[in-house]
Scaffold this motif. Structure first.
Motif, mmCIF file in Angstrom:
data_model
loop_
_atom_site.group_PDB
_atom_site.id
_atom_site.type_symbol
_atom_site.label_atom_id
_atom_site.label_comp_id
_atom_site.label_asym_id
_atom_site.label_seq_id
_atom_site.Cartn_x
_atom_site.Cartn_y
_atom_site.Cartn_z
ATOM 1 N N TYR A 182 0.845 -1.190 0.000
ATOM 2 C CA TYR A 182 0.000 0.000 0.000
ATOM 3 C C TYR A 182 0.875 1.233 0.000
ATOM 4 O O TYR A 182 1.804 1.340 0.795
ATOM 5 C CB TYR A 182 -0.928 -0.002 1.214
ATOM 6 N N ARG A 183 0.617 2.137 -0.909
ATOM 7 C CA ARG A 183 1.396 3.349 -1.021
ATOM 8 C C ARG A 183 0.514 4.559 -0.749
ATOM 9 O O ARG A 183 -0.545 4.689 -1.374
ATOM 10 C CB ARG A 183 1.989 3.468 -2.427
ATOM 11 N N PRO A 184 0.963 5.473 0.115
ATOM 12 C CA PRO A 184 2.103 5.324 1.020
ATOM 13 C C PRO A 184 1.771 4.381 2.173
ATOM 14 O O PRO A 184 0.602 4.154 2.469
ATOM 15 C CB PRO A 184 2.329 6.747 1.520
ATOM 16 N N SER A 185 2.795 3.872 2.829
ATOM 17 C CA SER A 185 2.571 2.917 3.905
ATOM 18 C C SER A 185 1.932 3.594 5.112
ATOM 19 O O SER A 185 1.995 4.818 5.269
ATOM 20 C CB SER A 185 3.893 2.268 4.317
ATOM 21 N N ILE A 186 1.330 2.788 5.969
ATOM 22 C CA ILE A 186 0.708 3.312 7.186
ATOM 23 C C ILE A 186 1.742 4.027 8.045
ATOM 24 O O ILE A 186 1.512 5.133 8.537
ATOM 25 C CB ILE A 186 0.035 2.175 7.976
ATOM 26 N N SER A 187 2.910 3.398 8.232
ATOM 27 C CA SER A 187 3.937 3.990 9.094
ATOM 28 C C SER A 187 4.413 5.332 8.546
ATOM 29 O O SER A 187 4.628 6.284 9.307
ATOM 30 C CB SER A 187 5.120 3.027 9.234
ATOM 31 N N GLU A 188 4.570 5.431 7.223
ATOM 32 C CA GLU A 188 5.026 6.691 6.641
ATOM 33 C C GLU A 188 3.987 7.790 6.825
ATOM 34 O O GLU A 188 4.331 8.943 7.132
ATOM 35 C CB GLU A 188 5.330 6.499 5.158
ATOM 36 N N ARG A 189 2.727 7.464 6.646
ATOM 37 C CA ARG A 189 1.674 8.470 6.820
ATOM 38 C C ARG A 189 1.618 8.951 8.259
ATOM 39 O O ARG A 189 1.510 10.156 8.518
ATOM 40 C CB ARG A 189 0.332 7.890 6.390
#
Length: 215
Positions: A182-189
């Motif tokens: 999934y882009r962007p990833s949960i952690s990045e968001r």
């Protein structure tokens, strides 16, 4: 498409956000069986959702989680590009242009087909690269819009935690996936949202009397 008032809590929260001016009065909330999950559509000026998706993944969510989700989609409506969904169609348009050109199909130009294949591959690469980059940027922008609204109007101390809990609860949904899929990833968001919040806390315009409302 059907109006969303058949899902009372979702519709009530939507109207509440409209009354606060956080969602535009012209934005509509509609049920749409063709929508996989829930989507803010700038072109149609509405937030579309699938009733079965809401019932399965969101009906048990807290009011704040639903507020964040609706505000996130409103962020797409306000800040998003209505042309973004057209980018993946560029390779298809190129194919149609090629197929509709008889001299190229007849082989009148020996180099036409190799040149077309190279052009098509380059178009696919750059179209999808641009598409995903724009999609990522819009996700971050929509997250920030929702987080700012939750902090200002609902005194949410950590919108990042709200976003993280919401996304992890949805990650088994049809269109919300975690990790590298999934882009962007949960952690990045979540990290970007918290970094923006931390930056905001350090700004000199914040008064000491407001510190109790901050994370």
């Amino acid at each position: 498409m059907i109006r969303a008032d058949s899902d009372p809590r979702l519709y009530r929260i939507f109207r509440e956000l409209q009354e606060k001016g956080l969602i535009d009065r012209k934005t509509r909330l509609v049920r749409c069986p063709l929508t996989v999950s829930i989507r803010g559509s700038p072109a149609l000026n509405c937030i579309r959702y699938r009733h079965s998706f809401y019932e399965r993944y969101l009906s048990g969510a807290s009011d704040d989680a639903l507020r964040f989700m609706l505000l996130h989609e409103e962020g797409h409506v306000r800040k998003g590009s209505s042309l973004l969904s057209a980018l993946p169609a560029l390779p298809l348009l190129l194919c149609l242009a090629f197929l509709g050109h008889p001299p190229l199909l007849a082989g009148a130009l020996p180099l036409a087909k190799p040149v077309f294949v190279v052009l098509l591959l380059l178009t696919v690469f750059f179209a999808y690269r641009t598409y995903y980059r724009c999609m990522d940027n819009e996700e971050f922008t929509a997250d920030h819009y929702a987080a700012d609204a939750m902090r200002r109007c609902y005194r949410t101390r950590d919108p990042g935690a709200l976003l993280q809990n919401l996304l992890f609860g949805l990650r088994r949904g049809a269109s919300l996936r975690s990790g590298s899929d999934y882009r962007p990833s949960i952690s990045e968001r979540v990290q970007r949202l918290r970094a923006a919040s931390d930056h905001g806390e350090r700004r000199p315009i914040i008064r000491s009397t407001e510190s109790e409302f901050l994370r």
